[in-house]
Design a protein around this motif. Sequence first.
Motif, PDB file in Angstrom:
ATOM      1  N   LEU A 120       4.757   9.335   9.200  1.00 58.77           N
ATOM      2  CA  LEU A 120       4.683   7.807   9.286  1.00 58.77           C
ATOM      3  C   LEU A 120       4.887   7.293  10.586  1.00 58.77           C
ATOM      4  O   LEU A 120       5.407   8.111  11.586  1.00 58.77           O
ATOM      5  CB  LEU A 120       6.015   7.484   8.465  1.00 58.77           C
ATOM      6  N   SER A 121       4.467   6.304  10.966  1.00 62.44           N
ATOM      7  CA  SER A 121       4.537   5.361  12.102  1.00 62.44           C
ATOM      8  C   SER A 121       5.681   4.349  11.662  1.00 62.44           C
ATOM      9  O   SER A 121       6.032   3.893  10.942  1.00 62.44           O
ATOM     10  CB  SER A 121       3.521   4.642  12.526  1.00 62.44           C
ATOM     11  N   PRO A 122       6.592   3.951  13.249  1.00 61.35           N
ATOM     12  CA  PRO A 122       7.548   2.901  12.754  1.00 61.35           C
ATOM     13  C   PRO A 122       7.142   1.678  12.106  1.00 61.35           C
ATOM     14  O   PRO A 122       5.914   1.302  12.224  1.00 61.35           O
ATOM     15  CB  PRO A 122       7.777   2.560  14.439  1.00 61.35           C
ATOM     16  N   ASN A 145      13.505   4.298  11.841  1.00 59.79           N
ATOM     17  CA  ASN A 145      12.278   3.572  12.573  1.00 59.79           C
ATOM     18  C   ASN A 145      11.800   2.453  12.051  1.00 59.79           C
ATOM     19  O   ASN A 145      10.638   2.181  12.041  1.00 59.79           O
ATOM     20  CB  ASN A 145      11.220   4.654  12.799  1.00 59.79           C
ATOM     21  N   ASP A 146      12.652   1.623  11.481  1.00 59.03           N
ATOM     22  CA  ASP A 146      12.423   0.181  10.646  1.00 59.03           C
ATOM     23  C   ASP A 146      11.278   0.456   9.616  1.00 59.03           C
ATOM     24  O   ASP A 146      10.762  -0.277   9.355  1.00 59.03           O
ATOM     25  CB  ASP A 146      11.947  -0.789  11.686  1.00 59.03           C
TER      26      ASP A 146
END
Length: 261
Positions: A120-122, A145-146
Motif C-alpha cells: 500500500l501507498s500512503p 500512513n493515513d
Amino acid sequence: MRTIITKEPDKRIVKIFQSNPDILFTFLPIFRYQELSIQSHWFDNLKSGYFNWIIFTSFRSWQILMGQIAEKIVCIPDQTKIAVFGSASVAQIKISKGRVDFTAHANDAAEFGLKFINQLSPKQKIAYPASLESSTQIEKCLSTNDIQVYRENIYKPMCIIESTKINEIMVDFKPDSMVFFSSKSVKSFMENCSTDILEKIKSMQLFALGNPTAKVLRDFSTNKIIKPKYPDIYMLSDLINKASETEVKNNYVITKTKQTT
C-alpha cells in the motif's frame, strides 16, 4: 476414526473431508449465515472505483458480496485491486472466475494485514466487506500512513446449535475426534455441552483451523491440538488423514505364528 466436522456440508467441504475412506465423518453446523444489506454510500464508492483495494478474509465474504453486486455493477472495477487471505479462499475465488491481485501465507488476519500493508501507498482507501462478528485486526494493522479502511458488514453468523443435538450426535455417532474452524464456533459449541460431554471431549483428538481456534480449544482438551501451519483447509484435511493413518497403525497388531519343523 470417527470425526465431527463443525461446519455445514457444502459440496466443497464434503469433497475435501470425505477423500479418506478410513475416516467416518459427520457434519454438525454451528452457524447459519444471514446476509445484511450493503449501505448505499459504500456500494456507490465501490461502483465508482473509489477504493484502491478491497480485501477479503474468507471465500464466504467474496461469494456474498459478488451475489449482492451482480445485478448492479457485474464485477469489482478493474482499478480496484483485490487482496485475499487464505489459500483455500484464493483457490475457490479463482475456480469461480474471480480475480486475486495479492495474497500471502499468514497464520491469522493480523499477520496477513502486516504483509499486505507493504503493498500500500500512503492515504490509500481499502474496502473491507466482512462478517458482523469478525475482529478488528485488519483495521488495526492497516491504520497507518493515513490509510483508510472502509468496513462494511455484509453478513452475520447466527448460532443454531442446541444441547439436545449435541447429546444426540455424541450418543449415536460416538466420535473420537472433532474439527473446529473458528474460536467463535468453539465457544458456541462448548457453551451448549453438558459436564459429561465436556469430560468426554477432553480425551478426544481436536483439530483446529488457525492459531486463534487452537488457542481456545486448549482449554477443553488434555491432548495436543492439531492444526496446520497456516489456516488452510486442504492442509487441515491432510493432517486429519495422517492422524487417521497413525491411529490405524497403532491399533494394528501383527501376530507371528510359531514355525513348525
